[in-house]
Design a protein around this motif. Structure first.
Motif, PDB file in Angstrom:
ATOM      1  N   ALA A  46       4.822  75.843   4.751  1.00  0.00           N
ATOM      2  CA  ALA A  46       3.980  77.051   4.773  1.00  0.00           C
ATOM      3  C   ALA A  46       2.583  76.751   4.257  1.00  0.00           C
ATOM      4  N   CYS A  47       2.483  75.969   3.187  1.00  0.00           N
ATOM      5  CA  CYS A  47       1.166  75.593   2.657  1.00  0.00           C
ATOM      6  C   CYS A  47       0.386  74.776   3.675  1.00  0.00           C
ATOM      7  N   ALA A  48       1.082  73.825   4.321  1.00  0.00           N
ATOM      8  CA  ALA A  48       0.407  72.947   5.269  1.00  0.00           C
ATOM      9  C   ALA A  48      -0.040  73.662   6.526  1.00  0.00           C
ATOM     10  N   THR A  49       0.551  74.833   6.815  1.00  0.00           N
ATOM     11  CA  THR A  49       0.195  75.598   8.019  1.00  0.00           C
ATOM     12  C   THR A  49      -0.573  76.867   7.679  1.00  0.00           C
ATOM     13  N   ASP A  50      -1.118  76.909   6.466  1.00  0.00           N
ATOM     14  CA  ASP A  50      -2.020  78.000   6.065  1.00  0.00           C
ATOM     15  C   ASP A  50      -1.305  79.341   5.898  1.00  0.00           C
ATOM     16  N   HIS A  51      -0.001  79.308   5.555  1.00  0.00           N
ATOM     17  CA  HIS A  51       0.732  80.532   5.211  1.00  0.00           C
ATOM     18  C   HIS A  51       0.839  80.593   3.685  1.00  0.00           C
ATOM     19  N   LEU A  52      -0.311  80.674   3.050  1.00  0.00           N
ATOM     20  CA  LEU A  52      -0.358  80.547   1.606  1.00  0.00           C
ATOM     21  C   LEU A  52       0.228  81.756   0.887  1.00  0.00           C
ATOM     22  N   GLN A  98      -7.353  58.263   8.583  1.00  0.00           N
ATOM     23  CA  GLN A  98      -8.317  58.257   9.681  1.00  0.00           C
ATOM     24  C   GLN A  98      -8.620  59.681  10.124  1.00  0.00           C
ATOM     25  N   ARG A  99      -7.595  60.553  10.160  1.00  0.00           N
ATOM     26  CA  ARG A  99      -7.806  61.938  10.576  1.00  0.00           C
ATOM     27  C   ARG A  99      -8.715  62.672   9.594  1.00  0.00           C
ATOM     28  N   GLU A 100      -8.535  62.434   8.284  1.00  0.00           N
ATOM     29  CA  GLU A 100      -9.380  63.094   7.279  1.00  0.00           C
ATOM     30  C   GLU A 100     -10.828  62.656   7.429  1.00  0.00           C
ATOM     31  N   ARG A 101     -11.062  61.391   7.702  1.00  0.00           N
ATOM     32  CA  ARG A 101     -12.444  60.913   7.897  1.00  0.00           C
ATOM     33  C   ARG A 101     -13.052  61.508   9.161  1.00  0.00           C
ATOM     34  N   GLU A 102     -12.228  61.654  10.204  1.00  0.00           N
ATOM     35  CA  GLU A 102     -12.717  62.224  11.458  1.00  0.00           C
ATOM     36  C   GLU A 102     -13.134  63.673  11.256  1.00  0.00           C
ATOM     37  N   ILE A 103     -12.300  64.450  10.559  1.00  0.00           N
ATOM     38  CA  ILE A 103     -12.629  65.861  10.317  1.00  0.00           C
ATOM     39  C   ILE A 103     -13.864  65.974   9.442  1.00  0.00           C
ATOM     40  N   LEU A 104     -13.956  65.142   8.411  1.00  0.00           N
ATOM     41  CA  LEU A 104     -15.099  65.190   7.513  1.00  0.00           C
ATOM     42  C   LEU A 104     -16.397  64.856   8.257  1.00  0.00           C
ATOM     43  N   SER A 105     -16.327  63.925   9.189  1.00  0.00           N
ATOM     44  CA  SER A 105     -17.512  63.575   9.980  1.00  0.00           C
ATOM     45  C   SER A 105     -17.967  64.755  10.835  1.00  0.00           C
ATOM     46  N   LEU A 106     -17.009  65.474  11.424  1.00  0.00           N
ATOM     47  CA  LEU A 106     -17.377  66.642  12.241  1.00  0.00           C
ATOM     48  C   LEU A 106     -17.958  67.755  11.368  1.00  0.00           C
ATOM     49  N   VAL A 107     -17.389  67.936  10.170  1.00  0.00           N
ATOM     50  CA  VAL A 107     -17.947  68.929   9.246  1.00  0.00           C
ATOM     51  C   VAL A 107     -19.367  68.547   8.866  1.00  0.00           C
ATOM     52  N   ALA A 108     -19.598  67.249   8.639  1.00  0.00           N
ATOM     53  CA  ALA A 108     -20.930  66.787   8.260  1.00  0.00           C
ATOM     54  C   ALA A 108     -21.954  67.023   9.368  1.00  0.00           C
ATOM     55  N   GLY A 131     -22.149  69.655  11.043  1.00  0.00           N
ATOM     56  CA  GLY A 131     -22.495  71.066  11.059  1.00  0.00           C
ATOM     57  C   GLY A 131     -21.507  71.969  11.748  1.00  0.00           C
ATOM     58  N   LEU A 132     -20.387  71.409  12.230  1.00  0.00           N
ATOM     59  CA  LEU A 132     -19.403  72.251  12.913  1.00  0.00           C
ATOM     60  C   LEU A 132     -18.615  73.081  11.912  1.00  0.00           C
ATOM     61  N   ARG A 133     -18.242  74.305  12.341  1.00  0.00           N
ATOM     62  CA  ARG A 133     -17.396  75.159  11.532  1.00  0.00           C
ATOM     63  C   ARG A 133     -15.926  74.771  11.760  1.00  0.00           C
ATOM     64  N   ASN A 134     -15.045  75.317  10.885  1.00  0.00           N
ATOM     65  CA  ASN A 134     -13.636  74.943  10.961  1.00  0.00           C
ATOM     66  C   ASN A 134     -13.044  75.228  12.338  1.00  0.00           C
ATOM     67  N   LYS A 135     -13.362  76.399  12.890  1.00  0.00           N
ATOM     68  CA  LYS A 135     -12.830  76.773  14.191  1.00  0.00           C
ATOM     69  C   LYS A 135     -13.302  75.801  15.269  1.00  0.00           C
ATOM     70  N   GLU A 136     -14.584  75.372  15.173  1.00  0.00           N
ATOM     71  CA  GLU A 136     -15.129  74.449  16.169  1.00  0.00           C
ATOM     72  C   GLU A 136     -14.502  73.057  16.034  1.00  0.00           C
ATOM     73  N   VAL A 137     -14.255  72.640  14.803  1.00  0.00           N
ATOM     74  CA  VAL A 137     -13.592  71.347  14.575  1.00  0.00           C
ATOM     75  C   VAL A 137     -12.177  71.383  15.157  1.00  0.00           C
ATOM     76  N   ALA A 138     -11.497  72.518  14.952  1.00  0.00           N
ATOM     77  CA  ALA A 138     -10.131  72.656  15.460  1.00  0.00           C
ATOM     78  C   ALA A 138     -10.112  72.574  16.977  1.00  0.00           C
ATOM     79  N   LEU A 141     -10.631  68.993  18.198  1.00  0.00           N
ATOM     80  CA  LEU A 141      -9.509  68.077  17.968  1.00  0.00           C
ATOM     81  C   LEU A 141      -8.183  68.588  18.507  1.00  0.00           C
ATOM     82  N   GLY A 142      -8.189  69.790  19.081  1.00  0.00           N
ATOM     83  CA  GLY A 142      -6.940  70.324  19.623  1.00  0.00           C
ATOM     84  C   GLY A 142      -5.956  70.718  18.537  1.00  0.00           C
ATOM     85  N   MET A 143      -6.468  71.259  17.436  1.00  0.00           N
ATOM     86  CA  MET A 143      -5.619  71.633  16.315  1.00  0.00           C
ATOM     87  C   MET A 143      -5.863  73.104  15.985  1.00  0.00           C
ATOM     88  N   THR A 144      -5.033  73.642  15.075  1.00  0.00           N
ATOM     89  CA  THR A 144      -5.245  75.017  14.645  1.00  0.00           C
ATOM     90  C   THR A 144      -6.268  75.039  13.515  1.00  0.00           C
TER      91      THR A 144
END
Length: 907
Positions: free
Chosen positions: A718-724, A847-857, A859-866, A869-872
């Motif tokens: 639940a934590c990993a899928t944002d059902h906090l 590698q995935r964490e570095r990829e996401i961090l690069s996209l955030v850097a 200027g992309l927002r979370n929704k755009e990064v998702a 990358l084809g993720m939620t």
């Protein structure tokens, strides 16, 4: 246990030995190789050669032990016990507890004996020679145990064996290493000069050179043939006549026994020889019982005087045996005279052994008499006591030789074999035996076959075996009910062995259901039986039940002391690597791992895991695989940790052990999430029917540890899928449940999970409160690794607790954990300065964490990064929480800046 001392000395020869210098010189090679094998067919003088070597070494002050193997050595424990006794006679100092065992009827385990023998040899230091004659008589299991002992013994130990057949002692391996010295039939053959010496030195009719040459040719140097020939010469047979018909083939030897040895004896001697041939060893009293003839001592003396292949087994000339070839000839001749005679003779031997207190020999002779009903009757009367002293395997071996139609009439034997099958994890076989025993008890009751008291005792054993099988299948609520029924309905049954097992299983069942209240009385009663029990394994099993109970309740020091005591008792009883020791070693490993004694935990698991896999119930299997996984994770061996989880899951699926499946799944989900694979964690959970879209696994009325494992898995996913919010709700309910039940260890772990959930959701104040609760209870029970194993997020959480000079245990514990994260012995190893730059402040980036961090850097927002990358979007948030934890900040822009400073992403 009773030791037949005559098996520990080489047999005395009736005539002086012929000096054979070429073979005595082989002693030089013996000292430089670990194993010497004298391999030849019967009658080549193997025993004589070993005896010459033995006496030569003893006369020069060397430490030598002797053991003559026996056909009854089908039991590994019996063989190892005799080896220990032989070494003791050689001057090797054994531990006092083993010395006591050798003088009593206690039957230790094979693992214990092997370890004690090796330890004694290591302490001894000097060279020790162990002679084992007639090794071909050993059954496969003892010969394999001997092979293991030879491989593990220190290099100062020299094993010398004589055998008719090639022993399974890994000879090819020893030969390749240069550790094997072989003496074969070709080496043992008498040379012409030795044959001449043998004939001329003895009181025989003289032979000319041609006759000697003919005798040498006919016998091919076979010493038994030479001895048979000289017997005929002594009786006046003309040399030419003898040599014209003498042959060295087995048939010729048999004919020679019949015509030249047996037929010339008085009728009384022939009758005595035939009747006593069914005995592997005999004394005058046994001979009188079997033959029905008085004055057996005089008969034995006459047989010895006549040179009829009678071997003395002791210096007192009390126990004897026939040469194996001669005994075989006599047995065949007995069958020719009267095909049914052997049955009556074996039955008489069985009666004698039973009356003289040797039930094992009595049962063996009943089986040889082809009297399975008699064997089953004797086994029924002694199977329980044999079990209590560690002979349950022997009971099962005897039972396997009894036809099922007969065996099914003896419920005590059936229930004993069922217990053995349960311990071997053969549940279906055990279930069937228990069912058959129950039906037989009903028949006995209906027919009034046994007194009511005896029937009630058997009913008690039947219920006990049902309870043990239920425990093996991990149905703990049913186990508790069955244990309580046994205690309430059979108050007269006070046998400490059975009572100890009942209390041990009752404690395990109540612990599994979080029933920890009012346990003081149960502890006091069970420990009372613990102190009174003289059966080591039952005591160890009870300690294995009490220790984990105390640990869950937060009584860590008391639990550790009890488990260490139980482990020490197990080592004394059966050695470090035995199943008896494992039942305490594995929960102890779990406890010391939690105390951050990672190396000790690894050592305990390594020594106990093989036994757990072969004979462990669910508690031992969970402790083994979970602790081993966590040790490997603590040492940064992630692939090794996943491999252990795979191995454990295979066993869980094969044996349908749901609790083990869930425990391993909980570890896998934790590792997958920590290593940046939340989608894999979610997938694995779903494969086992756990999904955050399903009803939340909250604690109810009938809660078990299975429910807790499901809840832990559900909350982490639940934590990993944002059902906090949902994760927080479930974790709070379990936290309250554990607090109410007094399950302090689980309480700490739920507080830790709550702190992590609150921190991930941005509720820092709630996270600090939950962390404070976890630290307070964790300090009391020394729950260290539960904090450290949460990784980077826990390190960041601990930074929110200001360092303090306070001496309060909670503050001191927080400081200790921070210190362990920063520089403790078991913190994750950082890469060296010249390694690739994928390391943050508090952990390695995937590698995935570095990829996401690069996209955030960029200027992309979370929704755009998702979307990119084809993720939620929830998964992206989870990954960023991991990034923030590892880089040491909760601010998005600051995380990007630090990542660029560390070289994790491009500037």
């Amino acid at each position: 246990m009773g030791i037949i001392r005559t098996r520990l000395t080489p047999p005395t020869e009736p005539a002086s030995l012929i000096a054979r210098p070429r073979l005595l010189k082989r002693l030089d090679e013996i000292e430089h190789t670990g194993l010497t094998v004298v391999l030849a067919p019967a009658g080549y003088g193997k025993t004589t050669l070993l005896a010459q070597w033995y006496r030569t070494l003893v006369s020069s002050g060397r430490a030598c032990g002797w053991l003559t193997a026996d056909p009854s050595d089908g039991d590994t424990v019996g063989m190892l016990t005799y080896i220990a006794a032989a070494l003791s006679d050689a001057g090797v100092s054994l531990e006092p507890r083993l010395e006591r065992i050798l003088r009593t009827d206690v039957f230790p385990s094979s693992e214990f004996l092997t370890n004690v023998i090796i330890e004694a040899l290591e302490r001894n230091g000097g060279t020790v020679y162990l002679f084992i004659d007639d090794a071909h008589l050993l059954a496969p299991e003892p010969i394999h145990a001997l092979g293991r002992l030879i491989e593990q013994a220190p290099p100062t130990t020299c094993f010398i064996t004589a055998s008719r057949s090639l022993p399974d002692l890994h000879l090819a391996r020893a030969r390749a290493r240069g550790h094997l010295h072989e003496v074969q039939a070709e080496d043992l053959k008498f040379t012409p000069d030795e044959t001449r010496h043998f004939i001329t030195e003895g009181d025989h009719s003289p032979l000319d050179e041609q006759d000697l040459s003919t005798l040498q040719l006919r016998t091919e140097g076979w010493i038994a043939g030479l001895k048979l020939a000289t017997l005929a010469l002594r009786r006046g047979t003309a040399p030419k006549e003898l040599l014209a018909t003498f042959s060295g083939s087995n048939r010729s030897v048999s004919d020679f026994f019949a015509e030249e040895v047996f037929s010339s004896q008085p009728e009384s001697v022939r009758e005595f020889l035939l009747k006593t041939s069914v005995l592997d060893r005999f004394c005058p009293a046994l001979c009188e019982a079997v033959t029905g003839q008085p004055d057996a001592r005089r008969q034995l003396y006459e047989i010895e005087e006549r040179g009829l292949f009678l071997l003395q087994l002791d210096q007192e000339r009390h126990w004897h045996r026939y040469h194996h070839l001669f005994a075989t000839f006599l047995q065949r001749r007995l069958h020719e005279y009267d095909a049914l005679a052997h049955r009556d003779l074996h039955l008489r031997a069985s009666d004698w052994f039973w009356e003289t207190g040797s039930p094992v020999d009595a049962i063996e002779h009943a089986l040889k008499a082809e009297a399975p009903e008699r064997a089953a009757e004797l086994l029924e009367r002694r199977c329980q006591e044999l079990t209590y002293v560690g002979k349950i395997r022997l009971v099962a071996k005897f039972a396997a030789q009894i036809p099922q139609a007969i065996l099914h009439r003896y419920p005590g034997v059936l229930l004993t074999v069922a217990w053995r099958q349960t311990r071997a994890l053969h549940f279906e076989e055990a279930d069937e035996l228990i069912r058959i025993a129950g039906e037989r008890l009903d028949q006995m009751a209906a027919a009034n076959e046994v007194p009511p008291a005896e029937l009630r005792r058997l009913r008690y054993l039947h219920l006990h075996r049902e309870m043990v099988l239920t425990a093996a299948r991990d149905r703990m609520a049913d186990v508790e009910r069955r244990c309580q029924h046994l205690l309430d309905e059979y108050p007269e049954e006070q046998h400490p062995y059975l009572k100890g097992t009942i209390y041990g299983h009752l404690l395990a069942a109540r612990r599994d259901q979080f029933k920890l209240s009012d346990y003081e009385k149960l502890f006091a009663t069970s420990q009372g039986f613990l102190k009174r029990s003289v059966y080591s394994f039952a005591a160890v099993g009870l300690q294995a039940g009490i220790g984990p109970f105390q640990f869950l309740a937060g009584k860590t020091a008391a639990a550790r002391a009890l488990l260490e005591q139980g482990r020490d008792e197990g080592v004394r009883y059966s050695g470090r690597h035995s199943s008896a020791t494992a039942v305490c070693s594995l929960p102890l490993a779990q406890l010391v791992y939690e105390n951050n004694e990672v190396d000790l935990a690894a050592e305990l698991v390594d020594e106990a895991m093989p036994s757990a896999v072969g004979y462990g119930f669910v508690d031992q299997l969970v402790s083994a695989f979970v602790t081993r996984t966590r040790v490997l994770h603590a040492r940064n061996d992630i692939s090794g940790a996943f491999q252990i989880l795979d191995d454990g899951m295979t066993i869980a699926v094969e044996r349908d052990l749901e609790r083990l499946k869930l425990a391993l799944l909980a570890e896998r989900v934790r590792l997958l999430i920590e290593t940046g694979q939340p989608d894999e964690a979610t997938r694995h959970a779903a494969l086992h029917g756990i999904s955050v879209t399903d009803r939340a696994p909250t604690p109810g009325d009938a809660v078990t540890t299975r429910d807790e494992y499901r809840a832990i898995i559900w909350v982490r996913v639940a934590c990993a899928t944002d059902h906090l919010f949902e994760a927080t709700t479930v974790a709070r309910q379990w936290r309250s449940f554990c607090a109410a039940r007094g399950a302090t260890l689980s309480l700490v772990r739920w507080d830790i999970l709550l702190a992590c959930i609150h921190f991930t959701s941005g509720n820092k104040l709630a996270a600090q409160r939950a962390l404070r609760e976890a630290l307070t209870h964790g300090a009391n029970v020394r729950c260290v690794r539960s904090f450290l194993d949460e990784g980077a997020i826990m390190r960041t959480l601990l930074e929110t607790v200001e360092p303090s000079e306070s001496t309060h245990p909670t503050d001191a514990f927080a400081d200790e954990l921070r210190s362990l994260f920063d520089g403790g012995d078991h913190r994750p190893q950082r890469a060296p300065d010249d390694a690739t730059t994928d390391e943050g402040l508090y952990g390695r980036f995937s590698q995935r964490e570095r990829e996401i961090l690069s996209l955030v850097a960029s200027g992309l927002r979370n929704k755009e990064v998702a979307e990119r990358l084809g993720m939620t979007e929830g998964t992206i948030k989870w990954y960023l929480q991991q990034v923030y934890d590892k880089i040491g900040t909760r601010r998005r822009q600051r995380a990007v800046e630090r990542a660029r400073q560390f070289g994790l992403i491009a500037s």
